[in-house]
Design an enzyme around this catalytic site. Structure first.
Site, short mmCIF file in Angstrom:
data_model
loop_
_atom_site.label_atom_id
_atom_site.label_comp_id
_atom_site.label_asym_id
_atom_site.label_seq_id
_atom_site.Cartn_x
_atom_site.Cartn_y
_atom_site.Cartn_z
N SER A 170 1.22 -0.25 -6.57
CA SER A 170 2.35 0.22 -5.77
C SER A 170 3.64 -0.03 -6.66
O SER A 170 3.81 0.73 -7.21
CB SER A 170 2.12 -0.75 -4.36
OG SER A 170 3.07 -0.20 -3.50
N HIS A 374 -3.88 2.01 1.74
CA HIS A 374 -2.77 1.49 0.70
C HIS A 374 -3.05 0.07 0.46
O HIS A 374 -3.45 -0.54 -0.79
CB HIS A 374 -1.27 1.66 1.10
CG HIS A 374 -0.39 1.49 0.01
ND1 HIS A 374 -0.41 2.32 -0.97
CD2 HIS A 374 0.67 0.49 -0.34
CE1 HIS A 374 0.68 1.95 -1.76
NE2 HIS A 374 1.24 0.96 -1.47
#
Length: 403
Positions: A170, A374
């Site tokens: 990320s 995610h």
């Protein structure tokens, strides 16, 4: 006032009783990386390094140690960097058998876990304290040009190696890309880079926060200016343990999962729910509002560029009215990217836009499960088998070719 006071005392007593119940009903939740690594049976070192602008960062190392003489052995180095409002703990949450940090150590690597300014391990500055607005006036750009060089230079000196592998998730991927675009000389110190759901372009994100709040905090106005020097999350350990209480196995996990929805989306089929107590106790790990606002600016502008201070301040910072875009063509390190179709933060279209600008992408892997999200890149069911094991195999292949 007396009634309110009694309510507060009763609430505090109830919380303390719940904490005591947690300790009696399950293993104590660990909120410190050193204790966790020791608990999992590995050697650990804690290192501190200062950046050029005075932030003191903590690095955690899992070294290779000679079992007879006790000296640290020189081995290939890998540097792991976590995402937005996270810390080095995210690489340890899958336990002693399945966490990427431990898998790499068992494969013979000298493992370093990085942290960035503002998280629970990096709340000290040589000239400022956390009560000052200027302490929190940073985004991931400063992490890229100050924190990363300081950590990388320190690791190379301490381990006596010229190069290292890198894994970022990320925002960790964001920081890597910005570093090597702004300071391209650092490409030479990376053997390989593996980016898990890297955040660069975000114009196609599914995030409700971006769609609702992005147009406000992603533009220059009174609110966004006021929030530039504000801390985003508390890093109080009692507060984190309180958050983890709703994630106990005997509670309904939906209560806990709803706190993740703004960040990961509503589809959490692959989330390993047995890890939720530890996840909630260690995330969020702290940071600045400006980090999030910088991403919101990318959502509004549809570009991957430096922080927008408005025309006048942009001229002072950049000698131009709009912030410059990051020169991704400068990122020459061999890169492998993992992404997913159902990522709430990073849409596939934005991943492919990023790939089109990078000159040395060796492989791009789409997670085969359509509902992979995610947060699943951290603690999803199957994350070891599909992602972590492949990272280790890829690094081993590189090291064998160089022998």
């Amino acid at each position: 006032m007396r009634f309110l006071g009694l309510d507060f005392v009763m609430l505090t007593s109830l919380l303390l009783l719940q904490v005591m119940a947690i300790r009696q009903s399950r293993e104590i939740i660990i909120t410190d990386a050193v204790r966790r690594i020791q608990h999992d049976g590995y050697n650990v070192e804690e290192h501190r390094v200062a950046t050029k602008d005075g932030y003191v960062l903590t690095l955690h190392r899992i070294p290779q140690v000679d079992p007879i003489h006790g000296q640290v052995l020189r081995r290939p180095v890998v540097f792991l960097l976590s995402g937005l409002y996270a810390s080095s703990d995210v690489w340890l949450l899958n336990g002693r058998e399945d966490s990427l940090a431990y898998l790499l150590w068992r494969a013979g690597y000298d493992v370093w876990l990085g942290n960035n300014r503002g998280n629970i391990y990096c709340r000290h500055n040589l000239w400022m304290n956390t009560t000052e607005r200027e302490f929190w006036n940073f985004s991931w750009h400063e992490m890229s040009v100050y924190d990363m060089p300081a950590q990388i230079d320190y690791i190379l000196r301490s381990s006596s190696v010229p190069k290292m592998h890198f894994v970022g998730i990320s925002q960790g991927g964001t920081v890597f890309l910005v570093l090597n675009s702004i300071l391209p000389q650092y490409n030479a110190v990376f053997k390989t880079a593996t980016l898990l759901a890297p955040v660069a372009y975000v114009s196609n994100t599914k995030s409700g926060l971006a769609k609702v709040i992005g147009p406000i905090l992603g533009t220059r106005n009174y609110v966004s200016k006021m929030l530039e020097g504000v801390e985003m999350f508390s890093t109080n350990k009692f507060f984190k343990k309180f958050l983890s209480m709703t994630c106990l196995e005997n509670e309904k996990p939906l209560v806990c999962i709803t706190r993740l929805w703004p960040a990961v989306g509503y589809d959490t089929r692959f989330l390993n729910k047995t890890l939720l107590p530890d996840l909630m106790a260690n995330f969020p790990a702290g940071g600045s509002v400006k980090q999030l606002m910088h991403y919101f600016q990318g959502y509004v502008s549809t570009k991957f560029r430096q922080y927008d201070y408005g025309p006048e301040r942009n001229w002072l910072h950049y000698q131009q009215l709009e912030p410059p875009e990051y020169a991704l063509e400068n990122v020459t390190t061999p890169i492998t990217i993992f992404f997913s179709e159902n990522d709430y933060i990073v849409a596939p279209a934005d991943i492919w836009r990023l790939v089109s600008r990078l000159p040395n992408v060796e492989a791009v892997y789409k997670v085969p499960w359509k509902r992979w999200n995610h947060f699943d890149f951290i603690c999803g069911l199957g994350v070891r088998e599909y992602i972590f094991d492949n990272i280790v195999i890829s690094m081993n292949r590189y090291e064998r070719r160089r022998r």
